[in-house]
Scaffold this motif. Structure first.
Motif, PDB file in Angstrom:
ATOM      1  N   ARG A  19       0.826  -1.202   0.000  1.00  0.00           N
ATOM      2  CA  ARG A  19       0.000   0.000   0.000  1.00  0.00           C
ATOM      3  C   ARG A  19       0.861   1.253   0.000  1.00  0.00           C
ATOM      4  N   THR A  78      -1.676   4.161   4.429  1.00  0.00           N
ATOM      5  CA  THR A  78      -1.505   3.572   5.758  1.00  0.00           C
ATOM      6  C   THR A  78      -1.659   4.637   6.840  1.00  0.00           C
ATOM      7  N   LYS A 138      -3.316   0.225  -4.899  1.00  0.00           N
ATOM      8  CA  LYS A 138      -3.651  -1.103  -4.379  1.00  0.00           C
ATOM      9  C   LYS A 138      -4.310  -0.957  -3.004  1.00  0.00           C
ATOM     10  N   PRO A 139      -5.366  -1.717  -2.728  1.00  0.00           N
ATOM     11  CA  PRO A 139      -5.873  -2.903  -3.439  1.00  0.00           C
ATOM     12  C   PRO A 139      -6.813  -2.632  -4.619  1.00  0.00           C
ATOM     13  N   ALA A 169      -2.899  -7.124  -0.576  1.00  0.00           N
ATOM     14  CA  ALA A 169      -3.465  -5.970  -1.279  1.00  0.00           C
ATOM     15  C   ALA A 169      -3.113  -6.009  -2.761  1.00  0.00           C
ATOM     16  N   GLN A 202      -5.154  -8.777  -4.485  1.00  0.00           N
ATOM     17  CA  GLN A 202      -6.527  -8.301  -4.671  1.00  0.00           C
ATOM     18  C   GLN A 202      -6.617  -7.362  -5.869  1.00  0.00           C
TER      19      GLN A 202
END
Length: 212
Positions: free
Chosen positions: A46, A51, A133-134, A161, A164
């Motif tokens: 990510r 985050t 991402k995701p 992530a 996905q």
């Protein structure tokens, strides 16, 4: 399964950077009074700013990203290629491939240059898409830039992530179990333990310099 291009994540796939990233996030978490373990769980695959939004809504993601990039720059010397990365990328000479990463552009280019790893013509960074991402946008963009249908792009990812995102884009998702277990990468179409296995898979499907 038809493979016309390969899309690689960088951290945990081509660069062994988990230790460096862990030190960065632990230092950042301690300085911000946050639980390092909870923060670390939300970092893989990510954008750092995403985050930050999840773990510290009171902080400015853009400002914290600059701090995190500065901390990461101090760790660059300890980051090495994942075993098998040089040989795999060399075998792809002349074949369509790309990197699709949440890592900073300058960081990736500097580490690849320092370790003698080739960079592909197509490089997709988190800042190139609105949704990282995701979300599937980054892999869809890489496929588009390569001029290859997403369904014919094999994606090598180490994080849930990323898997996905690859599945969401309609790509063939291969989970590399360098940082996560096969169970954690459960959405992947298949999982392999090493880049040597990725190379064997590509060779078996007639992709890359090893094709007969």
């Amino acid at each position: 399964m038809k493979i016309s291009a390969v899309l690689f994540d960088v951290d945990g796939v081509l660069l062994d950077s988990a230790g460096a990233h862990r030190r960065v996030w632990d230092a950042w978490s301690a300085a911000r009074g946050l639980d390092p373990e909870k923060v670390w769980e939300l970092t893989f695959g990510r954008r750092p700013e995403d985050t930050v939004r999840d773990v510290a809504v009171h902080l400015d993601p853009a400002a914290e990203r600059k701090t995190l990039d500065r901390l990461l720059a101090e760790e660059m010397g300890g980051i090495q290629p994942v075993e098998g990365a040089p040989a795999l990328l060399e075998s792809l000479c002349g074949s369509p491939w790309a990197i699709v990463t949440a890592a900073p552009r300058d960081f990736v280019r500097a580490r690849f240059a320092a370790k003698g790893l080739p960079l592909p013509a197509v490089q997709v960074y988190a800042g190139d898409v609105q949704h990282a991402k995701p979300a599937p946008d980054c892999f869809a963009l890489a496929a588009s830039r390569l001029g290859v249908p997403a369904s014919e792009c094999l994606v090598v990812e180490d994080a849930p992530a990323g898997i996905q995102a690859a599945v969401g884009a309609g790509c063939i998702a291969v989970g590399l179990t360098t940082t996560h277990t096969e169970d954690a990468l459960g959405q992947a179409h298949m999982c392999v333990p090493s880049l040597a296995d990725v190379r064997s898979l590509l060779t078996a499907h007639g992709f890359g310099a090893d094709r007969s």
